[in-house]
Scaffold this active site. Structure first.
Site, PDB file in Angstrom:
ATOM      1  N   MET A  26      -6.845   8.984   9.780  1.00  0.00           N
ATOM      2  CA  MET A  26      -8.022   8.120   9.669  1.00  0.00           C
ATOM      3  C   MET A  26      -7.672   6.633   9.714  1.00  0.00           C
ATOM      4  O   MET A  26      -8.549   5.798   9.891  1.00  0.00           O
ATOM      5  CB  MET A  26      -8.776   8.413   8.374  1.00  0.00           C
ATOM      6  CG  MET A  26      -9.665   9.634   8.437  1.00  0.00           C
ATOM      7  SD  MET A  26     -11.065   9.387   9.544  1.00  0.00           S
ATOM      8  CE  MET A  26     -12.047   8.241   8.583  1.00  0.00           C
ATOM      9  N   ASP A 148     -10.467  19.641   0.053  1.00  0.00           N
ATOM     10  CA  ASP A 148      -9.006  19.606   0.205  1.00  0.00           C
ATOM     11  C   ASP A 148      -8.332  19.379  -1.144  1.00  0.00           C
ATOM     12  O   ASP A 148      -7.450  18.536  -1.276  1.00  0.00           O
ATOM     13  CB  ASP A 148      -8.609  18.506   1.195  1.00  0.00           C
ATOM     14  CG  ASP A 148      -7.202  18.720   1.760  1.00  0.00           C
ATOM     15  OD1 ASP A 148      -6.694  19.856   1.673  1.00  0.00           O
ATOM     16  OD2 ASP A 148      -6.619  17.755   2.288  1.00  0.00           O
TER      17      ASP A 148
END
Length: 511
Positions: A26, A148
Site C-alpha cells: 500500500m 488479518d
C-alpha cells in the site's frame, strides 16, 4: 548508499520526514516530527504511486477515516492523527509512532505465562470489541472486521501508566460490512490465520476475526500452530482450515497444565463453523474475566505486600532539626494580593535558600480540592515556534467519579519567567501544584507533586534554548489561540487514557 530524497522534507508545512521505516504493497511509512507539537515523533504513511487512481485514493481516504475513528474509540487500536494529499497529489495519513515489539517477536523465544497471556488477549479483545460494535459512516452504523489478525499485527508496548499496552495494527484492510457493498467478499488475509469462510471468499462477520484470534491464542500458549498445511499453497491451507482438526494442547505439550475453561475457549474459537464459536469479542472477554481474577491474584498480592512494606516506619535516628522541606515551604505560602479570588491557574517560582521550585497555583472550591485528594495527575507540554514562541502546559486531574479537571497554563518563552520555568522543569523533572480554596483563600490547602517524563524534560530545555534566538512574528495571543485549538483536539485522547486507569489511589502520568 543512496539517501532517501524525502528525508528532511516538510510535509503540509507541519510534518518533517526523518527516515523511511517501512514499506509494503500500500505504500511507504516514514518516521517524522510534528513541528506544531514541538517535534513530537509521528509516523507518516504515503500511498504507493503505482496505486494512484481515483478508486485507490478513495480506499486510502476511507482507510484513514476508519483508523482515525477507531483510534479515538479504543486505546488498543493504533491512532490516526491526520490525513491529506501532498503537493504531488499523493495521499498520506499521520499515525502515532509506536516503539515496541510485535507479538510474533514476544512469543518467538518462548510461550507466554498464563497471566501475561490473559492480559494481552484481554486488550486485543477490547480493541476488536470496539471495531466489531461499529462506527458511523454517513449516518449508518457499520461494523468493522480486521481480516488479518495475527501476531505481527499486534504490537506490545511498555507504557509507564499501563505497564504493558497492546495495540492492533493495520485496520487498513478492514471492510465496511454494508449490505449494498459489492466488495466485501474478496480474499484478504494471511493463510495460516484465515477462517474457513474467509478462504471461501464469503461475506464475513466478527466471528472470522475470532477464529484468527483462536489460532493466535493457541500459538501464544504453546509456541506452535494448531493447524498445519501440507504445503504453503492456498489449496493446502483451504483443506487444512476446512477439514483438519486443531491439535490438542496435550498433544503439543503433555506438561502444559492449563485450566479446562481456557482450553475450551481456544477450541471454541477454532471451530470450523462460525455458529460454534463465541459470537462476539464481548463473549470472549466474559470467559476471560474469572481466569484473570484467579491468575492475577498472586501478582496483586505481591503488589499489596510491597505497598505495605513501603509504609512501615523506618528506625529513627536523632538528627539535628532540618530545614523545612519543599512541600512545607509551599504550604506556608499565601495567595498573592494581585491575583483575584477566582478559579484561575498561573505559574510561579518559589525561591528558597536552597533551591528554586517550579509551581502551578490553582484556586478551586474547597469541596473539589477535597474530592481530588485521590486523583490521577497527567501532564503534557505543547510548543509552537511560530508566530510567537509559546508553550501550552497541560495539567489534568482525573477522578473516575467526578471526571477531569483541566488546568492549562501558557509559558511565553520570550519572557524571563517562561524561560526560567521551562528550564527549571526540564532540569528538575517535576513541579508542584499548590491548591487554594475559594472559601479560605489565604493559605495553601494542599500540595501535590507532578513528575515530567524524560522526553518532555529534554524538549522543555530544547524549546527554551531555541526560543532565545527566535524573532516573534505576531502577538503572543495568536500562538495561544493555535495551541488551544490543538489542545481541544487532544482532550478526548487524554481523557480516554485517564479513564482506562483505575483511580483508587493517587497516581502520576506524564504525556
Amino acid at each position: 548508499m543512496t539517501t532517501d530524497p524525502n528525508n528532511g522534507r516538510l510535509l503540509a508545512n507541519r510534518y518533517q520526514l526523518v527516515e523511511l521505516v517501512g514499506k509494503g504493497a500500500m505504500g511507504r511509512v516514514y518516521q517524522a516530527r510534528d513541528m506544531l507539537l514541538g517535534g513530537v515523533t509521528v509516523a507518516v504513511k504515503f500511498l504507493s504511486q503505482t496505486l494512484l487512481n481515483n478508486k485507490m485514493r478513495e480506499r486510502f481516504e476511507r482507510e484513514a477515516t476508519i483508523c482515525a475513528i477507531l483510534g479515538e474509540k479504543s486505546i488498543h487500536i493504533v491512532r490516526v492523527r491526520d490525513y491529506g494529499v501532498d503537493e504531488n497529489e499523493v495521499p498520506f495519513y499521520v499515525m502515532e509512532f509506536l516503539k515496541g515489539e510485535s507479538l510474533s517477536d514476544v512469543i518467538k523465544p518462548r510461550s507466554l505465562s498464563i497471566s501475561r497471556f490473559l492480559s494481552i488477549v484481554r486488550q486485543i479483545c477490547l480493541g476488536l470489541e470496539c471495531a466489531h460494535q461499529g462506527i458511523l459512516i454517513e449516518g449508518v452504523l457499520c461494523p468493522i472486521i480486521h481480516r488479518d489478525i495475527k501476531p505481527s499485527n499486534i504490537l506490545v508496548l511498555q507504557d509507564h501508566s499501563f505497564g504493558e499496552l497492546v495495540k492492533i495494527l493495520d485496520f487498513g484492510i478492514a471492510k465496511l460490512l454494508q449490505s449494498d457493498s459489492s466488495g466485501t467478499n474478496s480474499f484478504m488475509g494471511t493463510l495460516a490465520y484465515c477462517s474457513p469462510e474467509q478462504m471461501e471468499g464469503r461475506e464475513l462477520d466478527n466471528r472470522s476475526d475470532l477464529y484468527s484470534l483462536g489460532v493466535m491464542m493457541f500459538e501464544m500458549l504453546t509456541g506452535e500452530m494448531p493447524i498445519l498445511a501440507e504445503t504453503h499453497s492456498f489449496g493446502a491451507w483451504y483443506k487444512a482450515h476446512h477439514f483438519t482438526p486443531p491439535k490438542t494442547f496435550e498433544s503439543v505439550n503433555p506438561n502444559l497444565k492449563l485450566p479446562h475453561v481456557l482450553e475450551n475457549l481456544v477450541m471454541r474459537c477454532l471451530a470450523k463453523a462460525a455458529s460454534d464459536r463465541p459470537q462476539s469479542a464481548s463473549e470472549v472477554l466474559q470467559a476471560l474475566a474469572p481466569l484473570e481474577q484467579r491468575f492475577g491474584h498472586a501478582r496483586q498480592l505481591g503488589q499489596r505486600i510491597e505497598e505495605r512494606l513501603s509504609k512501615l516506619p523506618a528506625i529513627a535516628i536523632a538528627q539535628p532539626q532540618a530545614a523545612p522541606s519543599a512541600d512545607q515551604v509551599c504550604r506556608l505560602t499565601s495567595w498573592p494580593k494581585d491575583k483575584p479570588h477566582a478559579e484561575i491557574v498561573f505559574p510561579h517560582l518559589i525561591r528558597t535558600s536552597r533551591e528554586v521550585l517550579a509551581t502551578l497555583w490553582v484556586m478551586l472550591h474547597k469541596h473539589e480540592i477535597e474530592n481530588r485528594s485521590i486523583t490521577t495527575r497527567y501532564n503534557q507540554f505543547l510548543f509552537l515556534m511560530s508566530p510567537h514562541p509559546m508553550v501550552l502546559w497541560i495539567t489534568a486531574l482525573h477522578n473516575r467519579e467526578i471526571g477531569p479537571r483541566w488546568l492549562p497554563c501558557y509559558l511565553d518563552l520570550k519572557t524571563p519567567l517562561g524561560q526560567e520555568m521551562a528550564r527549571l522543569m526540564g532540569e528538575s523533572g517535576c513541579y508542584r501544584l499548590l491548591f487554594f480554596a475559594l472559601e479560605e483563600p489565604h493559605y495553601c490547602a494542599n500540595v501535590m507533586t507532578s513528575t515530567i517524563a524524560p522526553a518532555q524534560r529534554k524538549m522543555l530545555q530544547d524549546w527554551a534554548n531555541t526560543s532565545q534566538t527566535l524573532v516573534s512574528a505576531a502577538q503572543p495571543q495568536m500562538s495561544k489561540t493555535l495551541l488551544k485549538q490543538e489542545f481541544d483536539k487532544l482532550k478526548p485522547k487524554i481523557l480516554m487514557k485517564l479513564e482506562a486507569i483505575h483511580t483508587d489511589s493517587t497516581s502520576d502520568i506524564s504525556g
